[in-house]
Design a protein around this motif. Structure first.
Motif, short mmCIF file in Angstrom:
data_model
loop_
_atom_site.label_atom_id
_atom_site.label_comp_id
_atom_site.label_asym_id
_atom_site.label_seq_id
_atom_site.Cartn_x
_atom_site.Cartn_y
_atom_site.Cartn_z
N LEU A 124 -32.51 -0.04 57.39
CA LEU A 124 -32.32 0.58 56.08
C LEU A 124 -30.84 0.87 55.83
O LEU A 124 -30.33 0.63 54.72
CB LEU A 124 -33.14 1.87 55.99
N PRO A 163 -28.62 8.83 49.29
CA PRO A 163 -28.84 8.87 50.74
C PRO A 163 -27.58 9.37 51.46
O PRO A 163 -26.46 9.24 50.96
CB PRO A 163 -29.14 7.41 51.09
N LYS A 179 -36.32 3.41 49.72
CA LYS A 179 -36.69 3.52 51.13
C LYS A 179 -37.59 2.38 51.56
O LYS A 179 -37.75 2.10 52.74
CB LYS A 179 -37.42 4.85 51.39
#
Length: 228
Positions: A124, A163, A179
């Motif tokens: 991610l 984030p 996400k």
């Protein structure tokens, strides 16, 4: 010749199972379940053959692609023992082909999906780093005519803020908040039962390739484009 399409009886069984989701009923109708299961297995096997013409799939057979009808109820408030849908997935082969394909067949709620349901933290972060560096190639994929006509928009859970480690005013903040990275296309029951559904499924999965290939390149290189 084995049937390569979904029969109305396969959905009729699911409707009955949803109304009678208990072990006694299922055991009494186990023979019918196995007949319908074989039909779905044959469909998945034919689909796998078609998919291997435009991708390399690690999943070895249509049968192996199917998810179990038995639910894991150990940590669930829903204690019904059986899934009331046919579902399965195909994993792409080798570490250089990232992402996977999924099909979910259920009366009134059938869809195909692909992408990344739960990326690992490192993956991610790498995806977000790429978006922050240059999101234009990814946006080009999302705005392409074929993508929009097939999937509409990118789907997946998003956070409401920026984030950690990224600026709220980053021009790619709309992408950085994701996400999950999912492509989803729904089908109605009539489409599921049509003789060309196999072709439609294969074509839908093929349309995922630009997205999956982009993600694969990102996740197998560093920010400088060097292989990792």
């Amino acid at each position: 010749m084995q049937k390569q399409f979904i029969l109305p009886s396969s959905f009729e069984f699911l409707k009955l199972l949803k109304k009678n989701n208990n072990r006694d009923w299922f055991n009494a109708h186990k023979e019918r379940y196995l007949i319908e299961l074989e039909t779905v297995e044959n469909f998945a096997e034919a689909l796998l053959r078609e998919m291997n013409k435009h991708d390399v799939i690690e999943t070895v057979s249509g049968k192996k692609s199917l998810h179990r009808i038995y639910r894991d109820i150990r940590f669930s408030k829903d204690k019904t023992p059986y899934n009331s849908h046919w579902g399965g997935g195909f994993k792409r082969a080798s570490k250089y082909r990232r992402g996977s394909y999924y099909f979910h067949l259920s009366p009134g709620n059938s869809f195909l999906a692909g992408g990344f349901w739960g990326p690992e933290a490192n993956d991610l972060k790498r995806i977000r780093d790429e978006f922050a560096y240059d999101a234009k190639p990814f946006r080009k994929i999302l705005k392409s005519k074929s993508f929009v006509s097939t999937f509409g928009t990118l789907k997946g859970e998003q956070i409401k803020t920026s984030p950690k480690g990224f600026n709220a005013d980053d021009e790619a903040i709309d992408l950085l908040r994701y996400k999950q990275f999912l492509l989803i296309k729904s089908f109605n029951d009539k489409e599921i039962m049509s003789a060309d559904f196999l072709k439609k499924v294969n074509e839908t999965f093929r349309q995922m390739r630009p997205f999956l290939d982009y993600m694969s390149e990102v996740l197998t290189t560093d920010i400088n484009g060097e292989s990792i």
